[in-house]
Design a protein around this motif. Structure first.
Motif, PDB file in Angstrom:
ATOM      1  N   LEU A 435       0.861  -1.198   0.000  1.00  0.00           N
ATOM      2  CA  LEU A 435       0.000   0.000   0.000  1.00  0.00           C
ATOM      3  C   LEU A 435       0.892   1.241   0.000  1.00  0.00           C
ATOM      4  O   LEU A 435       1.724   1.401   0.892  1.00  0.00           O
ATOM      5  CB  LEU A 435      -0.894   0.005   1.249  1.00  0.00           C
ATOM      6  CG  LEU A 435      -1.820   1.201   1.389  1.00  0.00           C
ATOM      7  CD1 LEU A 435      -2.835   1.199   0.262  1.00  0.00           C
ATOM      8  CD2 LEU A 435      -2.547   1.147   2.738  1.00  0.00           C
ATOM      9  N   VAL A 436       0.754   2.103  -1.057  1.00  0.00           N
ATOM     10  CA  VAL A 436       1.639   3.259  -1.258  1.00  0.00           C
ATOM     11  C   VAL A 436       0.855   4.532  -0.921  1.00  0.00           C
ATOM     12  O   VAL A 436      -0.244   4.752  -1.457  1.00  0.00           O
ATOM     13  CB  VAL A 436       2.155   3.318  -2.711  1.00  0.00           C
ATOM     14  CG1 VAL A 436       3.117   4.502  -2.861  1.00  0.00           C
ATOM     15  CG2 VAL A 436       2.857   2.025  -3.072  1.00  0.00           C
ATOM     16  N   THR A 437       1.429   5.357  -0.056  1.00  0.00           N
ATOM     17  CA  THR A 437       0.869   6.692   0.272  1.00  0.00           C
ATOM     18  C   THR A 437       1.985   7.708   0.139  1.00  0.00           C
ATOM     19  O   THR A 437       3.167   7.401   0.303  1.00  0.00           O
ATOM     20  CB  THR A 437       0.319   6.704   1.701  1.00  0.00           C
ATOM     21  OG1 THR A 437       1.331   6.305   2.624  1.00  0.00           O
ATOM     22  CG2 THR A 437      -0.870   5.769   1.842  1.00  0.00           C
ATOM     23  N   ILE A 457       5.416   6.305   1.570  1.00  0.00           N
ATOM     24  CA  ILE A 457       5.372   5.343   2.680  1.00  0.00           C
ATOM     25  C   ILE A 457       4.835   4.035   2.129  1.00  0.00           C
ATOM     26  O   ILE A 457       3.739   4.017   1.541  1.00  0.00           O
ATOM     27  CB  ILE A 457       4.504   5.864   3.815  1.00  0.00           C
ATOM     28  CG1 ILE A 457       5.094   7.171   4.386  1.00  0.00           C
ATOM     29  CG2 ILE A 457       4.369   4.832   4.920  1.00  0.00           C
ATOM     30  CD1 ILE A 457       4.236   7.819   5.440  1.00  0.00           C
ATOM     31  N   LEU A 458       5.581   2.939   2.323  1.00  0.00           N
ATOM     32  CA  LEU A 458       5.213   1.605   1.834  1.00  0.00           C
ATOM     33  C   LEU A 458       4.710   0.801   3.032  1.00  0.00           C
ATOM     34  O   LEU A 458       5.416   0.617   4.016  1.00  0.00           O
ATOM     35  CB  LEU A 458       6.410   0.916   1.195  1.00  0.00           C
ATOM     36  CG  LEU A 458       7.125   1.704   0.073  1.00  0.00           C
ATOM     37  CD1 LEU A 458       8.299   0.931  -0.455  1.00  0.00           C
ATOM     38  CD2 LEU A 458       6.158   2.046  -1.045  1.00  0.00           C
ATOM     39  N   GLY A 463       4.251  -4.297   8.549  1.00  0.00           N
ATOM     40  CA  GLY A 463       4.693  -2.984   8.994  1.00  0.00           C
ATOM     41  C   GLY A 463       4.819  -2.017   7.841  1.00  0.00           C
ATOM     42  O   GLY A 463       4.496  -2.343   6.692  1.00  0.00           O
ATOM     43  N   ALA A 464       5.282  -0.765   8.125  1.00  0.00           N
ATOM     44  CA  ALA A 464       5.420   0.295   7.130  1.00  0.00           C
ATOM     45  C   ALA A 464       6.860   0.765   7.113  1.00  0.00           C
ATOM     46  O   ALA A 464       7.537   0.794   8.157  1.00  0.00           O
ATOM     47  CB  ALA A 464       4.475   1.447   7.435  1.00  0.00           C
ATOM     48  N   ARG A 465       7.316   1.160   5.862  1.00  0.00           N
ATOM     49  CA  ARG A 465       8.682   1.679   5.682  1.00  0.00           C
ATOM     50  C   ARG A 465       8.607   2.947   4.857  1.00  0.00           C
ATOM     51  O   ARG A 465       7.776   3.058   3.954  1.00  0.00           O
ATOM     52  CB  ARG A 465       9.551   0.642   4.969  1.00  0.00           C
ATOM     53  CG  ARG A 465       9.726  -0.650   5.750  1.00  0.00           C
ATOM     54  CD  ARG A 465      10.546  -0.430   7.040  1.00  0.00           C
ATOM     55  NE  ARG A 465      11.867   0.065   6.756  1.00  0.00           N
ATOM     56  CZ  ARG A 465      12.942  -0.715   6.467  1.00  0.00           C
ATOM     57  NH1 ARG A 465      12.811  -2.016   6.463  1.00  0.00           N
ATOM     58  NH2 ARG A 465      14.112  -0.200   6.201  1.00  0.00           N
ATOM     59  N   THR A 519      10.238   2.697  -6.529  1.00  0.00           N
ATOM     60  CA  THR A 519      10.756   3.187  -5.245  1.00  0.00           C
ATOM     61  C   THR A 519      11.944   2.363  -4.823  1.00  0.00           C
ATOM     62  O   THR A 519      12.142   1.231  -5.282  1.00  0.00           O
ATOM     63  CB  THR A 519       9.649   3.119  -4.183  1.00  0.00           C
ATOM     64  OG1 THR A 519       9.217   1.768  -4.059  1.00  0.00           O
ATOM     65  CG2 THR A 519       8.460   3.962  -4.600  1.00  0.00           C
ATOM     66  N   LYS A 520      12.720   2.930  -3.928  1.00  0.00           N
ATOM     67  CA  LYS A 520      13.920   2.259  -3.460  1.00  0.00           C
ATOM     68  C   LYS A 520      13.932   2.257  -1.951  1.00  0.00           C
ATOM     69  O   LYS A 520      14.290   3.236  -1.325  1.00  0.00           O
ATOM     70  CB  LYS A 520      15.176   2.970  -3.977  1.00  0.00           C
ATOM     71  CG  LYS A 520      16.460   2.251  -3.599  1.00  0.00           C
ATOM     72  CD  LYS A 520      17.648   2.992  -4.135  1.00  0.00           C
ATOM     73  CE  LYS A 520      18.961   2.300  -3.746  1.00  0.00           C
ATOM     74  NZ  LYS A 520      20.159   2.984  -4.245  1.00  0.00           N
ATOM     75  N   PRO A 521      13.497   1.116  -1.358  1.00  0.00           N
ATOM     76  CA  PRO A 521      13.655   1.022   0.096  1.00  0.00           C
ATOM     77  C   PRO A 521      15.122   0.981   0.468  1.00  0.00           C
ATOM     78  O   PRO A 521      15.998   0.955  -0.392  1.00  0.00           O
ATOM     79  CB  PRO A 521      12.918  -0.252   0.443  1.00  0.00           C
ATOM     80  CG  PRO A 521      12.017  -0.511  -0.732  1.00  0.00           C
ATOM     81  CD  PRO A 521      12.741   0.026  -1.910  1.00  0.00           C
TER      82      PRO A 521
END
Length: 536
Positions: A435-437, A457-458, A463-465, A519-521
């Motif tokens: 889920l992308v915000t 925010i992924l 959890g979220a990263r 995106t790049k975590p």
């Protein structure tokens, strides 16, 4: 051609004006000048008055300075013929001569009467002479105030007349009754009497008399003063005007509550004759006494007539006494008859009570209960033995149906909970979606809305990263992203195959559930593109 030389002295305009001024002032000084006022428009804004005095052949400019105008007894008016006293001087600014007036007097009785008539019409228009304003005089005042000269014959005539008729307490307010300040002083006297406090050290008058002897119109002119008329009109104490003789009249006569022909007549108006009043009181007392005596005599005669018609006490009591004797004779027999009647009633009541005794009723009820008590117990025991097997069977069936209903509802609830779980986004996240915000917490539905270096925010299933867009084409520029290599193509093909195997339930998840591609975590390799849940 040469002009002849003159030996005449040469003057400037100012020198000539000054010489003329000195000559005229030295030659005339103070003069009395008679003429008609012309061009008067009231005081100037500075307070000075400028107008002209004229006759049938000539005219002269006139000036009244502000300080002089305030002290004038007769104010200048247009068309009024006056005798002005002042000094003649010149005005260099206009090359004219003028009179500076110190005093003004009306020129004859005709002028005074014209001025008096005009002032009368003015005050009458204000309603000061209206009859409804007149107040009645007190019948017997305790204190009389007199505004007059303390040295003239008027106050002696008033005091002598009051002493003859009915002595009263008199207060005198001393004033001048002739001259320029007479009107102002009389007005101050009227206001002064009104200013006294009732019950104070100086008693307040119940009536005021303004008095003066006879004289010419010039002598009585102070009583035509406008301020005096307003003072009398505003007085809370009734005012009697006693100015002049019978034929004389002034404005104060019109505004006062009562006008007396003479000061002596004012004293007669303000108090009654004491001897006449005493005689009247005595006469009324005698008449009242005679009337009371006649009244008492008539009432006494009526009482005697009524007393003769009344019966004597023996006549009134004889009938009552006879009735009392008869009642006393019948009383013993009546008492014995009453006692016998009461005894019979008591006997009847005792018999009824004996028949309705509670003890007898309880004994009868106990016997009836003993007769029927055994049969209900036997019927109840037989009915219980007959119904017990049926009740046991119905209880067993009820317990079975209750347990079956609970199992059916539990199975239905578990199936619906499993379906609800499969439709939730948590199940989708457990299958590997994200889920992308954006940085504001808003849901990202399309990749084209993101630019390089935008924070996102992924949200994973565990959890979220936080992440940031690091490469890929700028969506705002319109350029396409670079094509993926074989390894990425194979990976995407594998992902597509896994999506197809997921079935219809994965296709119904929300569009915002996307795989992270651009995106790049912190510890992952950057991806080129991002797939959609509906691109299966």
């Amino acid at each position: 051609m040469n002009q002849p030389v003159s030996n005449a002295a040469e003057f400037t305009v100012s020198e000539l004006s000054g010489a003329l001024k000195r000559t005229i002032e030295d030659a005339f000084g103070h003069v009395r000048l008679r003429g008609e006022i012309s061009g008067f428009r009231g005081p100037h804004s500075s307070g000075h008055c400028y107008f002209s005095l004229k006759d049938q052949n000539a005219r002269i400019d006139a000036v009244i300075w502000r300080g002089i105008y305030g002290r004038l007894r007769i104010k200048p008016q247009e068309g009024l013929e006056v005798v002005a006293t002042g000094r003649i001087t010149t005005f260099a600014g206009k090359s004219s001569y003028q009179i500076i007036i110190d005093t003004i007097e009306p020129a004859g009785v005709g002028a005074l009467m014209a001025l008096l008539d005009e002032r009368k019409r003015k005050l009458e228009a204000q309603g000061l002479f209206a009859p409804e304003r007149k107040r009645p005089l007190p019948y017997l005042p305790r204190v009389i105030g007199v505004v007059t000269s303390p040295t003239g014959a008027v106050i002696r005539d008033i005091l002598h007349r009051l002493q003859d008729r009915f002595p009263r307490h008199v207060l005198v307010w001393p004033v001048r009754v002739q001259g320029e300040t007479s009107g102002e002083e009389v007005a101050a006297g009227v206001r002064g009497f009104n200013a006294l406090e009732p019950g104070g050290a100086i008693p307040r008058p119940d009536v005021i008399i303004v008095a003066r002897g006879g004289g010419s119109i010039e002598d009585l002119w102070g009583f035509n003063d406008e301020d005096l008329v307003h003072a009398v009109a505003g007085s809370a104490i009734p005012v009697i005007s006693a100015v002049g003789h019978e034929t004389d009249w002034t404005l104060i006569d019109l505004v006062a509550d009562r006008r007396a022909p003479t000061p002596t007549g004012a004293a007669e108006m303000v108090v009654p004759v004491r001897l006449d009043l005493l005689a009247t009181v005595h006469d009324l007392a005698h008449r009242h006494e005679d009337a009371m005596l006649r009244r008492l005599e008539r009432l006494r005669a009526d009482l005697r007539s009524a007393a003769r018609a009344l019966p004597t006490p023996d006549e009134i009591l004889s009938t009552k006494r006879q009735r009392l004797d008869l009642a006393g004779a019948r009383l013993p027999a009546a008492l014995r008859a009453n006692a016998r009647g009461l005894e019979r009633r008591f006997s009847q009541i005792g018999q009824r009570l004996e028949r309705a005794s509670p003890r007898l009723a309880a004994a009868r009820a106990r016997a009836a209960l003993d007769a029927v008590g055994e049969r209900p117990r036997q019927a109840l025991s037989a009915l219980t033995t007959r119904l017990r097997p049926r009740l046991d069977d119905l209880g067993a069936r009820l317990r079975y149906l209750h347990a079956a209903g609970l199992r059916e509802r539990r199975a239905l609830l578990e199936s619906r909970f499993s379906l609800l779980r499969s439709y939730s986004h948590e199940a989708t996240l457990e299958r590997g979606f994200v889920l992308v915000t954006d940085g504001d917490g808003a849901l990202v539905r399309d990749g084209v809305t993101l630019r390089t270096h935008d924070p996102v925010i992924l949200t994973f299933h565990d959890g979220a990263r936080a992440a940031q867009i690091t490469d890929g084409a700028d969506p705002g520029s319109g350029a396409k992203p670079p094509a993926p290599d074989d390894a990425d193509t194979g990976a995407q093909s594998t992902k597509a195959a896994s999506r197809k195997q997921a079935g219809t339930k994965d296709a119904m998840t929300k569009p915002a559930m996307t795989k992270p591609a651009t995106t790049k975590p912190a510890a992952r390799k950057p991806a080129i593109g991002q797939g959609s849940l509906f691109d299966l």
